[in-house]
Design a protein around this motif. Structure first.
Motif, PDB file in Angstrom:
ATOM      1  N   VAL A  64      18.046  -1.825  54.765  1.00 11.01           N
ATOM      2  CA  VAL A  64      17.946  -3.288  54.795  1.00 11.01           C
ATOM      3  C   VAL A  64      16.866  -3.715  53.812  1.00 11.01           C
ATOM      4  CG1 VAL A  64      17.681  -5.330  56.223  1.00 11.01           C
ATOM      5  CG2 VAL A  64      18.522  -3.198  57.254  1.00 11.01           C
ATOM      6  N   ILE A  65      17.282  -4.386  52.764  1.00 10.39           N
ATOM      7  CA  ILE A  65      16.329  -4.849  51.758  1.00 10.39           C
ATOM      8  C   ILE A  65      15.526  -6.012  52.334  1.00 10.39           C
ATOM      9  CG2 ILE A  65      16.088  -5.942  49.487  1.00 10.39           C
ATOM     10  CD1 ILE A  65      18.673  -4.485  48.657  1.00 10.39           C
ATOM     11  N   VAL A  66      14.207  -5.900  52.214  1.00 14.93           N
ATOM     12  CA  VAL A  66      13.324  -6.993  52.617  1.00 14.93           C
ATOM     13  C   VAL A  66      13.127  -7.920  51.424  1.00 14.93           C
ATOM     14  CG1 VAL A  66      11.013  -7.570  53.468  1.00 14.93           C
ATOM     15  CG2 VAL A  66      12.208  -5.523  54.332  1.00 14.93           C
ATOM     16  N   SER A  67      12.833  -7.331  50.267  1.00 15.88           N
ATOM     17  CA  SER A  67      12.664  -8.127  49.053  1.00 15.88           C
ATOM     18  C   SER A  67      12.961  -7.277  47.835  1.00 15.88           C
ATOM     19  CB  SER A  67      11.235  -8.677  48.961  1.00 15.88           C
ATOM     20  OG  SER A  67      10.322  -7.600  48.839  1.00 15.88           O
ATOM     21  N   ALA A  68      13.231  -7.963  46.726  1.00 17.64           N
ATOM     22  CA  ALA A  68      13.446  -7.281  45.448  1.00 17.64           C
ATOM     23  C   ALA A  68      12.671  -8.029  44.376  1.00 17.64           C
ATOM     24  CB  ALA A  68      14.933  -7.239  45.101  1.00 17.64           C
ATOM     25  N   THR A  69      12.198  -7.280  43.393  1.00 17.03           N
ATOM     26  CA  THR A  69      11.440  -7.876  42.289  1.00 17.03           C
ATOM     27  C   THR A  69      12.252  -7.770  41.006  1.00 17.03           C
ATOM     28  OG1 THR A  69       9.377  -7.203  43.336  1.00 17.03           O
ATOM     29  CG2 THR A  69       9.273  -7.799  40.994  1.00 17.03           C
ATOM     30  N   PHE A  70      12.470  -8.915  40.370  1.00 21.45           N
ATOM     31  CA  PHE A  70      13.265  -8.973  39.141  1.00 21.45           C
ATOM     32  C   PHE A  70      12.389  -9.400  37.962  1.00 21.45           C
ATOM     33  CE2 PHE A  70      16.227  -9.954  42.585  1.00 21.45           C
ATOM     34  CZ  PHE A  70      17.332  -9.145  42.282  1.00 21.45           C
ATOM     35  N   ARG A  71      12.637  -8.777  36.810  1.00 20.53           N
ATOM     36  CA  ARG A  71      12.028  -9.207  35.553  1.00 20.53           C
ATOM     37  C   ARG A  71      12.407 -10.673  35.298  1.00 20.53           C
ATOM     38  NH1 ARG A  71      14.400  -5.147  32.700  1.00 20.53           N
ATOM     39  NH2 ARG A  71      12.589  -3.781  32.692  1.00 20.53           N
ATOM     40  N   THR A  72      11.490 -11.463  34.775  1.00 22.93           N
ATOM     41  CA  THR A  72      11.847 -12.828  34.347  1.00 22.93           C
ATOM     42  C   THR A  72      11.710 -12.945  32.835  1.00 22.93           C
ATOM     43  OG1 THR A  72       9.590 -13.642  34.676  1.00 22.93           O
ATOM     44  CG2 THR A  72      11.129 -13.914  36.525  1.00 22.93           C
ATOM     45  N   PHE A  73      12.363 -13.973  32.289  1.00 19.93           N
ATOM     46  CA  PHE A  73      12.329 -14.262  30.855  1.00 19.93           C
ATOM     47  C   PHE A  73      11.905 -15.722  30.696  1.00 19.93           C
ATOM     48  CE2 PHE A  73      15.491 -11.069  31.786  1.00 19.93           C
ATOM     49  CZ  PHE A  73      15.254 -10.088  30.837  1.00 19.93           C
ATOM     50  N   PRO A  74      11.402 -16.085  29.507  1.00 21.35           N
ATOM     51  CA  PRO A  74      11.078 -17.506  29.303  1.00 21.35           C
ATOM     52  C   PRO A  74      12.353 -18.344  29.408  1.00 21.35           C
ATOM     53  CG  PRO A  74      10.199 -16.129  27.509  1.00 21.35           C
ATOM     54  CD  PRO A  74      11.098 -15.256  28.329  1.00 21.35           C
ATOM     55  N   ALA A  75      12.255 -19.493  30.068  1.00 20.95           N
ATOM     56  CA  ALA A  75      13.419 -20.382  30.170  1.00 20.95           C
ATOM     57  C   ALA A  75      13.722 -20.992  28.804  1.00 20.95           C
ATOM     58  CB  ALA A  75      13.151 -21.483  31.184  1.00 20.95           C
ATOM     59  N   PHE A  76      14.927 -21.487  28.654  1.00 19.72           N
ATOM     60  CA  PHE A  76      15.341 -22.141  27.408  1.00 19.72           C
ATOM     61  C   PHE A  76      16.407 -23.164  27.767  1.00 19.72           C
ATOM     62  CE2 PHE A  76      17.296 -18.022  28.156  1.00 19.72           C
ATOM     63  CZ  PHE A  76      18.642 -18.345  28.248  1.00 19.72           C
ATOM     64  N   ASP A  77      16.753 -23.993  26.801  1.00 11.60           N
ATOM     65  CA  ASP A  77      17.883 -24.895  27.019  1.00 11.60           C
ATOM     66  C   ASP A  77      19.149 -24.191  26.566  1.00 11.60           C
ATOM     67  OD1 ASP A  77      16.320 -26.870  28.037  1.00 11.60           O
ATOM     68  OD2 ASP A  77      16.257 -28.069  26.200  1.00 11.60           O
ATOM     69  N   GLU A  78      20.247 -24.517  27.198  1.00 10.12           N
ATOM     70  CA  GLU A  78      21.513 -23.949  26.760  1.00 10.12           C
ATOM     71  C   GLU A  78      22.538 -25.058  26.602  1.00 10.12           C
ATOM     72  OE1 GLU A  78      23.334 -21.409  29.888  1.00 10.12           O
ATOM     73  OE2 GLU A  78      24.490 -23.219  30.282  1.00 10.12           O
ATOM     74  N   ALA A  79      23.533 -24.780  25.754  1.00  6.86           N
ATOM     75  CA  ALA A  79      24.686 -25.675  25.665  1.00  6.86           C
ATOM     76  C   ALA A  79      25.708 -25.149  26.661  1.00  6.86           C
ATOM     77  CB  ALA A  79      25.265 -25.670  24.259  1.00  6.86           C
ATOM     78  N   PHE A  80      26.069 -26.019  27.601  1.00  9.46           N
ATOM     79  CA  PHE A  80      27.057 -25.657  28.606  1.00  9.46           C
ATOM     80  C   PHE A  80      28.321 -26.436  28.289  1.00  9.46           C
ATOM     81  CE2 PHE A  80      28.929 -26.653  32.883  1.00  9.46           C
ATOM     82  CZ  PHE A  80      29.456 -25.394  33.103  1.00  9.46           C
ATOM     83  N   SER A  81      29.425 -25.740  28.166  1.00  7.20           N
ATOM     84  CA  SER A  81      30.640 -26.459  27.809  1.00  7.20           C
ATOM     85  C   SER A  81      31.752 -26.218  28.812  1.00  7.20           C
ATOM     86  CB  SER A  81      31.072 -26.062  26.395  1.00  7.20           C
ATOM     87  OG  SER A  81      32.257 -25.343  26.427  1.00  7.20           O
ATOM     88  N   VAL A  82      32.515 -27.266  29.056  1.00 10.78           N
ATOM     89  CA  VAL A  82      33.696 -27.205  29.912  1.00 10.78           C
ATOM     90  C   VAL A  82      34.888 -27.649  29.074  1.00 10.78           C
ATOM     91  CG1 VAL A  82      34.808 -28.052  32.014  1.00 10.78           C
ATOM     92  CG2 VAL A  82      32.316 -27.878  31.914  1.00 10.78           C
ATOM     93  N   VAL A  83      35.877 -26.792  28.958  1.00  9.45           N
ATOM     94  CA  VAL A  83      37.112 -27.170  28.273  1.00  9.45           C
ATOM     95  C   VAL A  83      38.247 -26.945  29.257  1.00  9.45           C
ATOM     96  CG1 VAL A  83      38.659 -26.711  26.327  1.00  9.45           C
ATOM     97  CG2 VAL A  83      36.187 -26.489  26.020  1.00  9.45           C
ATOM     98  N   GLU A  84      39.039 -27.979  29.487  1.00  8.48           N
ATOM     99  CA  GLU A  84      40.158 -27.846  30.422  1.00  8.48           C
ATOM    100  C   GLU A  84      41.458 -28.107  29.667  1.00  8.48           C
ATOM    101  OE1 GLU A  84      39.526 -29.725  34.230  1.00  8.48           O
ATOM    102  OE2 GLU A  84      41.683 -29.810  34.604  1.00  8.48           O
ATOM    103  N   ILE A  85      42.375 -27.163  29.789  1.00  6.92           N
ATOM    104  CA  ILE A  85      43.647 -27.253  29.063  1.00  6.92           C
ATOM    105  C   ILE A  85      44.790 -27.045  30.054  1.00  6.92           C
ATOM    106  CG2 ILE A  85      45.066 -26.202  27.235  1.00  6.92           C
ATOM    107  CD1 ILE A  85      42.485 -25.348  25.834  1.00  6.92           C
ATOM    108  N   ALA A  86      45.827 -27.862  29.950  1.00  4.27           N
ATOM    109  CA  ALA A  86      47.008 -27.709  30.799  1.00  4.27           C
ATOM    110  C   ALA A  86      48.092 -26.978  30.023  1.00  4.27           C
ATOM    111  CB  ALA A  86      47.510 -29.073  31.249  1.00  4.27           C
TER     112      ALA A  86
END
Ligand SMILES: Cc1cc2nc3c(=O)[nH]c(=O)nc-3n(C[C@H](O)[C@H](O)[C@H](O)COP(=O)(O)OP(=O)(O)OC[C@H]3O[C@@H](n4cnc5c(N)ncnc54)[C@H](O)[C@@H]3O)c2cc1C
Ligand SMILES: *[C@@H]1O[C@H](CO)[C@@H](O)[C@H](O)[C@H]1NC(C)=O
Ligand SMILES: *[C@@H]1O[C@H](CO)[C@@H](O)[C@H](O)[C@H]1NC(C)=O
Ligand SMILES: *[C@@H]1O[C@H](CO)[C@@H](O)[C@H](O)[C@H]1NC(C)=O
Ligand SMILES: *[C@@H]1O[C@H](CO)[C@@H](O)[C@H](O)[C@H]1NC(C)=O
Ligand SMILES: *[C@@H]1O[C@H](CO)[C@@H](O)[C@H](O)[C@H]1NC(C)=O
Ligand SMILES: *[C@@H]1O[C@H](CO)[C@@H](O)[C@H](O)[C@H]1NC(C)=O
Length: 569
Positions: free
Chosen positions: A284-306
């Protein structure tokens, strides 16, 4: 496979015990067994853990106890709401005992309700000490033990009939540091998260601190629960690798009841297993430690095609495969979802979500244009919607809640980059055939390649197929409470009988799959999920969990147990 209900199991298992010297079959103690703890023993456990032992009921039964005797649709379909109910699974089907004889069900708004696949008691853990007490109690009393943080598991591995549950949802600590030490080595910035911390909470915290972490594209999955143990992919994986590639340490209670600090120098064998060796099999995991990186802005795109036909959608999938390497230079993460026409819509829909770090909306549109333009030049397809927004990467990766309350199973394969490079038209053929065979949803996650490939030399239990894959291809099979049981049975097998043979045109016959988003009934799960690592994992399991206290469907050691982990086979 039809197997006996708990009551019948008791009789059968007692018989097995008497033959133990011949067959060496053992069963867990269930209510009615001679060895099942008496009320006084449960009370004593309850006192040890500060009164945090609760009786567990299925979601529908919990709903029936509310004012008005029902949950609203908004509650029923909310993963956040379900996380307040100890017995709740995010997908309602995992609470059902379809395979018990007779089936043991608790359906929404039904007038009668059975316990199904839902545990009997839960330890609502608030500390490592609570977990240690529960693990020792389960071990001493030979109980079926299950562990749950979010209940999101699409293989149903966080619930089991007649079991004791340890729920880690209450472990909500988060702490950030710029210098995380493993031994004397400074591993740099990192975040330590309790195993009950939800993705949305983690991203809000990393955002506040100007950081980002490799975690799910979801709201309520628990990164330090099942996610990381299975490998853990993210929209950021092409940039930074898998979650398992970025975890530095675990605090975990193992079967002996000991709380271990596990990292590259302390219990390195268990550290190997916890990174890709499968959720729920190690402790049973109590906690886990993850490496972090500097945050940045990203372009998020949604394309919907029928697209107006399965053939037209297949052609669209081929065009996508032809252009899938276009975004390698920016190590984008991408989700390609295809939805079949419903009774209300005549067209099929493609939804394409793309995450591109450090780019403007215009740059993202330019990067996607070769795919977009080739797609829209196809006959019988049309653009439905298109959007490009720039935002903090943390904000792009989570929403307010996850959808819940469905009845569904999934199946999947990792698709090698070489196949997409050499035979993109096979992708279209596979999509068309899956749709022709009745698939309602087919998704390709472009979350491998890039740093996932570059991390091939990391020694962990991550299936090596991840390092040569480009996409994770999956289908879902869905039903409702009204679906006849015989049809449900067919739908639960549909991936193996119908969809996998189609997918194998891409994955080959001995392909690999991501153990966290897959079919729990994979007949050769040892190789499909763990490849060449299975023998080593078996040895690590024997060392840390010699009595198989932590058994999950299609997990390491599960070949020794029945579908419920109640009796050895
Ligand atoms: C909406 C949604 C989005 C998803 N998005 C992603 C994604 O972006 N990337 C990705 O890789 N996967 C994703 N997944 C799959 C996800 O990785 C799995 O569902 C995973 O099992 C969830 O882990 P959990 O702990 O939150 O779930 P649970 O159902 O609570 O547990 C899953 C498994 O982990 C074990 N477990 C839980 N807590 C602990 C603990 N504290 N210690 C030890 N074992 C524990 C359980 O026993 C069980 O075997 C998504 C799933 C859903 C439903
Ligand atoms: C455990 O103790 C608490 C506090 O005394 C009590 O409210 C709860 O009902 C007990 N749990 C069980 C399963 O008896
Ligand atoms: C269950 O009952 C609630 C409240 O009466 C209602 O809103 C909902 O539609 C019902 N759902 C089903 C599946 O019967
Ligand atoms: C959470 O943090 C508090 C304060 O630092 C600490 O006392 C407690 O032990 C932590 N809980 C867990 C489960 O790690
Ligand atoms: C496009 O639609 C037309 C008319 O329905 C049909 O004849 C043609 O085969 C379709 N083409 C594709 C590629 O789906
Ligand atoms: C179809 O349309 C009906 C009536 O508008 C609506 O009630 C139902 O939810 C829709 N079904 C789907 C699958 O969208
Ligand atoms: C984003 O740009 C910043 C500033 O140039 C840089 O430091 C950072 O490494 C970049 N991040 C990614 C993921 O490309």
């Amino acid at each position: 496979m039809r197997l006996p209900s708990t009551a019948v199991l008791f009789v059968v298992c007692t018989l097995h015990f008497s033959l133990a010297h011949e067959k060496r079959e053992i069963c867990r103690n269930v209510p009615g067994s001679v060895g099942y703890p008496k009320a006084a023993a449960w009370s004593k456990l309850n006192a040890t853990i500060g009164g945090r032992l609760v009786q567990v009921v299925p979601t529908a039964k919990y709903c029936a106890s509310l004012p008005g005797a029902a949950c609203t649709d908004a509650q029923w379909t909310s993963a956040l709401f379900r996380s307040t109910i100890p017995g709740s699974m995010v997908d309602n089907n995992w609470e059902q005992g379809y395979d018990l004889t007779p089936p043991s069900l608790c359906l929404r708004n039904a007038t009668t309700c059975d316990q199904g696949n839902v545990p009997i008691f839960s330890v609502e853990a608030q500390s490592a000490a609570d977990i240690q007490a529960a693990v020792k109690f389960a071990s001493r009393n030979n109980l079926r033990l299950v562990v749950k943080s979010s209940g999101h598991d699409v293989l149903g591995r966080s619930t089991a009939p007649s079991s004791l549950l340890i729920r880690t949802t209450g472990l909500q600590n988060i702490s950030m540091t710029d210098t995380f030490l493993v031994g004397k080595q400074n591993m740099g910035p990192a975040v330590t998260v309790g195993s009950g911390v939800r993705t949305q909470t983690l991203y809000q915290e990393t955002k506040k601190n100007g950081k980002i972490v490799v975690a799910p594209t979801a709201a309520t999955v628990c990164p330090a629960g099942g996610y990381v143990q299975g490998a853990g992919h993210s929209a950021l994986s092409p940039l930074f690798g898998l979650a398992a590639d970025n975890v530095l340490q675990f605090n975990i209670v193992v079967a002996s009841g000991e709380l271990l600090q596990v990292n590259s120098i302390s219990h390195p064998d268990l550290f190997y297993a916890l990174r890709g060796g499968g959720a729920g099999s190690w402790g049973v995991i109590v906690s886990a430690t993850f490496r972090t990186f500097p945050a940045f802005d990203e372009a998020f795109s949604v394309v919907e095609i029928a697209a107006s036909s399965n053939a037209a959608m297949g052609a669209l999938a081929t065009v996508h495969a032809r252009h899938i390497f276009d975004l390698d230079s920016v190590r984008a993460g991408q989700y390609f979802y295809v939805f079949a026409a419903t009774s209300n819509t005549t067209a099929l829909t493609l939804q394409l979500f793309t995450h591109i770090a450090n780019r403007t909306a215009a740059q993202a549109a330019e990067l996607l244009a070769p795919f977009r333009n080739a797609a829209l030049a196809l006959p019988n397809v049309s653009l439905v919607a298109e959007e490009y927004v720039v935002q903090n990467v943390n904000d792009a990766l989570f929403t307010a809640d996850d959808a819940a309350g469905k009845d569904m199973v999934v199946g999947s394969r990792l698709i090698p980059a070489s196949v997409l490079r050499e035979r993109p038209e096979t992708v279209g053929k596979v999509y068309e055939q899956l749709l022709d065979a009745g698939a309602l949803e087919v998704a390709s996650f472009v979350i491998a390649g890039g740093q996932v490939t570059a991390n091939a030399d990391i020694s962990s239990a991550v299936h090596p197929a991840w390092r040569t894959a480009k996409t994770h291809l999956l289908t879902g099979n869905f039903w409702t409470d009204q679906t006849p049981l015989s049809e449900i049975d067919m739908l639960r097998k549909n991936f193996q009988t119908t969809q996998l043979p189609i997918m194998e045109q891409l994955s080959g016959n001995n392909g690999a799959a991501y153990s966290n988003e897959a079919d729990v009934n994979e007949p050769h799960f040892q190789t499909t999920f763990f490849g060449p690592n299975y023998a080593k994992l078996t040895g690590i399991k024997a060392k840390y969990d010699p009595d198989d206290l932590f058994i999950v469907g299609a997990g390491v050691g599960s070949e020794r147990w029945d579908e419920w982990g109640l009796c050895t086979v």
